[in-house]
Design a protein around this motif. Structure first.
Motif, PDB file in Angstrom:
ATOM      1  N   ALA A  19       0.724  19.528   9.556  1.00  0.00           N
ATOM      2  CA  ALA A  19       1.084  18.107   9.532  1.00  0.00           C
ATOM      3  C   ALA A  19       1.989  17.721   8.361  1.00  0.00           C
ATOM      4  O   ALA A  19       2.106  16.553   8.021  1.00  0.00           O
ATOM      5  CB  ALA A  19      -0.169  17.230   9.520  1.00  0.00           C
ATOM      6  N   SER A  20       2.661  18.708   7.749  1.00  0.00           N
ATOM      7  CA  SER A  20       3.485  18.418   6.570  1.00  0.00           C
ATOM      8  C   SER A  20       4.923  18.047   6.914  1.00  0.00           C
ATOM      9  O   SER A  20       5.686  17.651   6.030  1.00  0.00           O
ATOM     10  CB  SER A  20       3.492  19.625   5.629  1.00  0.00           C
ATOM     11  OG  SER A  20       4.039  20.774   6.270  1.00  0.00           O
ATOM     12  N   ASP A 195       2.903  15.051  -0.827  1.00  0.00           N
ATOM     13  CA  ASP A 195       1.889  14.339  -1.591  1.00  0.00           C
ATOM     14  C   ASP A 195       0.559  14.370  -0.832  1.00  0.00           C
ATOM     15  O   ASP A 195       0.522  14.212   0.385  1.00  0.00           O
ATOM     16  CB  ASP A 195       2.351  12.895  -1.809  1.00  0.00           C
ATOM     17  CG  ASP A 195       1.267  12.017  -2.379  1.00  0.00           C
ATOM     18  OD1 ASP A 195       0.645  11.258  -1.597  1.00  0.00           O
ATOM     19  OD2 ASP A 195       1.030  12.093  -3.585  1.00  0.00           O
ATOM     20  N   LYS A 196      -0.539  14.576  -1.548  1.00  0.00           N
ATOM     21  CA  LYS A 196      -1.850  14.732  -0.912  1.00  0.00           C
ATOM     22  C   LYS A 196      -2.217  13.527  -0.063  1.00  0.00           C
ATOM     23  O   LYS A 196      -2.692  13.659   1.075  1.00  0.00           O
ATOM     24  CB  LYS A 196      -2.917  14.971  -1.969  1.00  0.00           C
ATOM     25  CG  LYS A 196      -4.310  15.155  -1.399  1.00  0.00           C
ATOM     26  CD  LYS A 196      -5.319  15.395  -2.501  1.00  0.00           C
ATOM     27  CE  LYS A 196      -6.728  15.547  -1.943  1.00  0.00           C
ATOM     28  NZ  LYS A 196      -7.726  15.753  -3.029  1.00  0.00           N
ATOM     29  N   ASN A 197      -2.005  12.320  -0.575  1.00  0.00           N
ATOM     30  CA  ASN A 197      -2.368  11.115   0.176  1.00  0.00           C
ATOM     31  C   ASN A 197      -1.519  10.965   1.429  1.00  0.00           C
ATOM     32  O   ASN A 197      -2.016  10.566   2.490  1.00  0.00           O
ATOM     33  CB  ASN A 197      -2.222   9.869  -0.708  1.00  0.00           C
ATOM     34  CG  ASN A 197      -3.249   9.840  -1.833  1.00  0.00           C
ATOM     35  OD1 ASN A 197      -4.332  10.399  -1.706  1.00  0.00           O
ATOM     36  ND2 ASN A 197      -2.906   9.198  -2.933  1.00  0.00           N
ATOM     37  N   ARG A 202      -1.195  11.564   7.494  1.00  0.00           N
ATOM     38  CA  ARG A 202      -0.645  12.229   8.679  1.00  0.00           C
ATOM     39  C   ARG A 202      -1.759  12.897   9.487  1.00  0.00           C
ATOM     40  O   ARG A 202      -1.776  12.843  10.714  1.00  0.00           O
ATOM     41  CB  ARG A 202       0.373  13.291   8.262  1.00  0.00           C
ATOM     42  CG  ARG A 202       1.727  12.769   7.808  1.00  0.00           C
ATOM     43  CD  ARG A 202       2.538  13.938   7.262  1.00  0.00           C
ATOM     44  NE  ARG A 202       3.892  13.582   6.925  1.00  0.00           N
ATOM     45  CZ  ARG A 202       4.946  13.827   7.690  1.00  0.00           C
ATOM     46  NH1 ARG A 202       4.780  14.422   8.860  1.00  0.00           N
ATOM     47  NH2 ARG A 202       6.158  13.490   7.319  1.00  0.00           N
ATOM     48  N   ILE A 203      -2.674  13.524   8.775  1.00  0.00           N
ATOM     49  CA  ILE A 203      -3.761  14.237   9.441  1.00  0.00           C
ATOM     50  C   ILE A 203      -4.658  13.269  10.206  1.00  0.00           C
ATOM     51  O   ILE A 203      -5.100  13.561  11.325  1.00  0.00           O
ATOM     52  CB  ILE A 203      -4.570  15.055   8.418  1.00  0.00           C
ATOM     53  CG1 ILE A 203      -3.733  16.247   7.926  1.00  0.00           C
ATOM     54  CG2 ILE A 203      -5.884  15.545   9.007  1.00  0.00           C
ATOM     55  CD1 ILE A 203      -4.358  17.011   6.776  1.00  0.00           C
ATOM     56  N   ARG A 204      -4.939  12.102   9.619  1.00  0.00           N
ATOM     57  CA  ARG A 204      -5.794  11.117  10.278  1.00  0.00           C
ATOM     58  C   ARG A 204      -5.191  10.646  11.601  1.00  0.00           C
ATOM     59  O   ARG A 204      -5.906  10.314  12.539  1.00  0.00           O
ATOM     60  CB  ARG A 204      -6.038   9.916   9.356  1.00  0.00           C
ATOM     61  CG  ARG A 204      -7.055  10.196   8.253  1.00  0.00           C
ATOM     62  CD  ARG A 204      -7.494   8.905   7.593  1.00  0.00           C
ATOM     63  NE  ARG A 204      -6.400   8.227   6.916  1.00  0.00           N
ATOM     64  CZ  ARG A 204      -6.052   8.449   5.657  1.00  0.00           C
ATOM     65  NH1 ARG A 204      -6.715   9.333   4.924  1.00  0.00           N
ATOM     66  NH2 ARG A 204      -5.055   7.793   5.107  1.00  0.00           N
ATOM     67  N   GLN A 205      -3.867  10.624  11.666  1.00  0.00           N
ATOM     68  CA  GLN A 205      -3.190  10.156  12.882  1.00  0.00           C
ATOM     69  C   GLN A 205      -3.006  11.276  13.908  1.00  0.00           C
ATOM     70  O   GLN A 205      -2.726  11.016  15.083  1.00  0.00           O
ATOM     71  CB  GLN A 205      -1.812   9.592  12.517  1.00  0.00           C
ATOM     72  CG  GLN A 205      -1.860   8.416  11.559  1.00  0.00           C
ATOM     73  CD  GLN A 205      -0.483   8.092  10.983  1.00  0.00           C
ATOM     74  OE1 GLN A 205       0.504   8.747  11.316  1.00  0.00           O
ATOM     75  NE2 GLN A 205      -0.423   7.104  10.112  1.00  0.00           N
ATOM     76  N   ARG A 206      -3.202  12.506  13.493  1.00  0.00           N
ATOM     77  CA  ARG A 206      -2.830  13.659  14.315  1.00  0.00           C
ATOM     78  C   ARG A 206      -3.615  13.744  15.616  1.00  0.00           C
ATOM     79  O   ARG A 206      -3.043  13.972  16.690  1.00  0.00           O
ATOM     80  CB  ARG A 206      -3.023  14.939  13.486  1.00  0.00           C
ATOM     81  CG  ARG A 206      -2.440  16.195  14.104  1.00  0.00           C
ATOM     82  CD  ARG A 206      -2.511  17.341  13.104  1.00  0.00           C
ATOM     83  NE  ARG A 206      -1.781  18.503  13.594  1.00  0.00           N
ATOM     84  CZ  ARG A 206      -2.360  19.527  14.208  1.00  0.00           C
ATOM     85  NH1 ARG A 206      -3.656  19.524  14.417  1.00  0.00           N
ATOM     86  NH2 ARG A 206      -1.636  20.558  14.616  1.00  0.00           N
TER      87      ARG A 206
END
Length: 287
Positions: A19-20, A195-197, A202-206
């Motif tokens: 997700a980067s 950036d970590k946040n 992005r991961i939460r939306q994946r």
């Protein structure tokens, strides 16, 4: 980043956590300077999961040539050695290779060389399958343990199998590794470290995007063939979707479990990148 700073006459390597945005970067490079985008993600080699593993869409594939995506059956045996043998002839092809993915071991095999370890006998693999991760871990030597992700069962089991089958630690084999196929000084190597946040957002939306794009249809199509022991079925999101289809999880629970697993995996990938790819150019694609 400024794509003009990337030499047009060298292969490009793009590694990064899930997700980067690394696949989008690869597509931009291919569209601006030409090249073939080559997969370096262990989950994306299987033909059963396009949406779940975030393989390039058909629209993306129409914008630039792609290779080594979805080209193996769900139950095929596949390893870093298989990948290295498949990617090597593509390096000499007519188009510039743009190799992108999140499997760090593939990149290290390519740029640092890969040990020529004998194949694991079936009986040794069967024995390893009966052991827990803790049992496998306890039997490894310190040198090998320091070189692999000790929370990644596939990596730990592989190291145990090598020790069991050859009576030599994996680290010994690695120390006898032949010259690399593509040394780092012959390519542009980019490590995407957002950036970590930003990455967690992005991961939460994946998972929601996966569902909207047809992930449940993929899971239903694979339900009768699903085998949690197969590498293809261990892709993040697959066990969670199967849990929902089997009635063990609500869709919200499946989403939460998949998000947690993805964050944990991304954290391990970031740690790997920072510790093993110190010579790579660091890139932050955060908005």
């Amino acid at each position: 980043m400024n794509l003009e700073n990337i030499p047009s006459d060298q292969p490009v390597l793009i590694a990064g956590p899930t997700a980067s945005g690394k696949s989008a970067l690869a597509l931009k490079i291919a569209q601006s300077g030409g090249g073939v985008i080559i997969n370096a993600d262990a989950s994306q080699v299987y033909d059963c999961w396009r949406v779940v593993t975030a393989r390039p869409s058909e629209a993306d594939e129409s914008c630039a040539p792609h290779a080594l995506y979805g080209h193996h059956a769900y139950d095929a045996t596949y390893s870093a050695g298989h990948w290295l043998r498949e990617v090597t002839p593509l390096l000499a092809g007519p188009q510039r290779p743009i190799i992108v993915g999140g499997t760090g071991l593939y990149f290290l095999a390519l740029t640092e060389g890969m040990a020529e370890i004998p194949p694991t006998p079936p009986q040794v693999r069967a024995e390893a399958d009966t052991l827990t991760l803790d049992q496998l871990t306890q039997l490894l030597d310190a040198r090998t343990a320091a070189r692999i992700d000790m929370r990644n069962r596939a990596r730990v089991q592989r190291a145990w199998e090598v020790l069991r089958a050859t009576e030599r630690p994996l680290a010994d084999w690695q120390d006898e590794t032949p010259a690399p196929v593509l040394p780092l000084d012959k390519c542009s190597a980019l490590a995407v470290l957002p950036d970590k946040n930003s990455l967690e957002a992005r991961i939460r939306q994946r998972f929601s995007r996966m569902i909207a794009s047809g992930a449940l249809d993929e899971a239903r199509a694979m339900r009768s063939r699903y085998d949690p022991a197969l590498p293809s079925c261990k892709a993040i999101g697959v066990p969670e979707l199967m849990g929902f289809l089997d009635g063990r999880l609500t869709l919200d629970q499946a989403q939460e479990d998949a998000s947690v697993a993805t964050r944990q995996y991304a954290k391990r990938q970031r740690t790997w990148l920072r510790s093993r790819m110190g010579d790579w150019t660091k890139v932050d694609l955060s908005p």
